[in-house]
Design a protein around this motif. Sequence first.
Motif, short mmCIF file in Angstrom:
data_model
loop_
_atom_site.label_atom_id
_atom_site.label_comp_id
_atom_site.label_asym_id
_atom_site.label_seq_id
_atom_site.Cartn_x
_atom_site.Cartn_y
_atom_site.Cartn_z
N SER A 122 16.82 8.08 -7.92
CA SER A 122 16.43 7.30 -6.97
C SER A 122 14.28 8.14 -7.64
CB SER A 122 16.56 8.43 -5.67
OG SER A 122 16.29 9.61 -5.89
N PHE A 123 14.13 7.16 -6.06
CA PHE A 123 12.46 7.22 -6.17
C PHE A 123 11.87 8.63 -6.20
CE2 PHE A 123 8.51 6.89 -4.80
CZ PHE A 123 6.98 5.89 -5.74
N GLY A 124 12.18 9.64 -5.16
CA GLY A 124 12.25 10.22 -4.62
C GLY A 124 12.72 11.73 -5.83
N CYS A 166 5.99 -1.64 -8.18
CA CYS A 166 7.10 -2.79 -6.75
C CYS A 166 7.70 -3.77 -8.04
CB CYS A 166 6.08 -4.09 -6.84
SG CYS A 166 3.99 -4.54 -7.81
N THR A 223 8.08 -4.88 -1.55
CA THR A 223 8.34 -5.07 -3.04
C THR A 223 8.79 -3.81 -3.58
OG1 THR A 223 7.41 -5.71 -4.45
CG2 THR A 223 9.15 -7.24 -3.36
N LEU A 224 8.50 -3.09 -2.68
CA LEU A 224 8.16 -1.53 -3.30
C LEU A 224 9.50 -0.59 -4.09
CD1 LEU A 224 5.73 0.26 -1.13
CD2 LEU A 224 4.99 -0.62 -3.19
N LEU A 225 9.57 -0.25 -5.31
CA LEU A 225 11.16 0.16 -5.93
C LEU A 225 11.11 1.43 -5.74
CD1 LEU A 225 9.38 0.16 -9.66
CD2 LEU A 225 10.82 -1.12 -8.63
N THR A 226 12.77 1.43 -5.43
CA THR A 226 13.01 2.58 -4.73
C THR A 226 13.89 3.38 -5.69
OG1 THR A 226 15.36 1.50 -4.48
CG2 THR A 226 13.88 1.31 -2.57
N GLU A 227 13.74 3.13 -6.61
CA GLU A 227 14.66 3.90 -7.80
C GLU A 227 14.09 3.07 -9.34
OE1 GLU A 227 18.59 2.82 -7.42
OE2 GLU A 227 18.84 0.79 -8.62
N ASN A 264 11.23 -1.70 -13.02
CA ASN A 264 11.17 -0.42 -12.47
C ASN A 264 12.55 0.78 -13.69
OD1 ASN A 264 13.98 -1.73 -12.80
ND2 ASN A 264 15.00 -0.30 -11.01
N ASN A 280 3.89 -4.09 -0.98
CA ASN A 280 3.99 -3.76 -0.38
C ASN A 280 5.97 -3.49 0.17
OD1 ASN A 280 2.20 -1.42 0.36
ND2 ASN A 280 1.15 -2.49 1.97
#
Length: 313
Positions: free
Chosen positions: A94-96, A170, A7-11, A173, A5
């Motif tokens: 981005s992750f979104g 995590c 180190t969750l990826l953002t991209e 990526n 949790n």
Amino acid sequence: MERVNSTLLTEFILTGIPYPLRLRTFLFVFFLLIYILTQLGNLLILITVWVDTQLHTRPMYIFLGILSIIDMGISTVIVPRLMMNFTLGVKPMSFGGCVAQLYFYHFLGSTQCFLYTLMAYDRYLAICRPLRYPVLMNGKLCIILVAGAWVAGSIHGALQAILTFRLPYCGPNQVDYFFCDIPAVLRLACADTTVNELVTFVDIGLVVASCFSLILLSYIQIIQAILRIRTADGRRRAFSTCGAHVTLVTVYYVPCAFIYLRPEINSPLGGAAALFPTAITPFLNPLIYTLRNQEVKLALKRIIGGPGTTSDV
């Protein structure tokens, strides 16, 4: 789990498709032209169906107009991001953005599967039940069927996106693909993906197999009915109304089955196969339907003021 949790990826970084560096400019221009022609061609069909009074009230061409909208959407979701692979520098998503791309691709893709099935059913009724066709496939039913296809596609896309991104990511990526799709993204998950892979196989397999089976059943009945037509001209016209649809269904379903229903998901042929439903089929749709469909060509002539006559279904 605390480590994951934190180190969750953002991209994500999409590696794209492998290519020789000397072809960078050529491939960028090539896919740019594919995208522009896809949008213009499908927009032309959409406008033709909408403007021509002889087309926009007939279910076959309502379905064709909806198909053009879907093809424009799939091309927009995938191709511009693919083109970025042929420019300099690393351009992360981005992750979104990855979630949105996966959702909209499977939403539009599954809706297209359902729409192909509806188009086959429409041709079955027109050729095998011509006297009852106006009753069995009226405008109200057509709208209900199209709405149902959109709703079912949206549910399918949401299910796949939720199941895929409920897992923790995590690191690393780097997505070894040219867009965020389920098999490539799942390889980066920091958790067991067995359930996801099983659900993906069953869900997509059910959609593809059921739709393809219904299409195949429809066209078996259609071919039997066409062969009973006594005149060669009548058989030719009947085959002509269905030939374009069969071509597009084949180009769409075969690569999809290869991508999602095979046991080995890391084959280098997967990326090449994925180009068909994401870039090639949306480009071929207006090309095939305008060249193979006499009524669309006549409608185009009427719109631009040229001579044209109506033709029967």
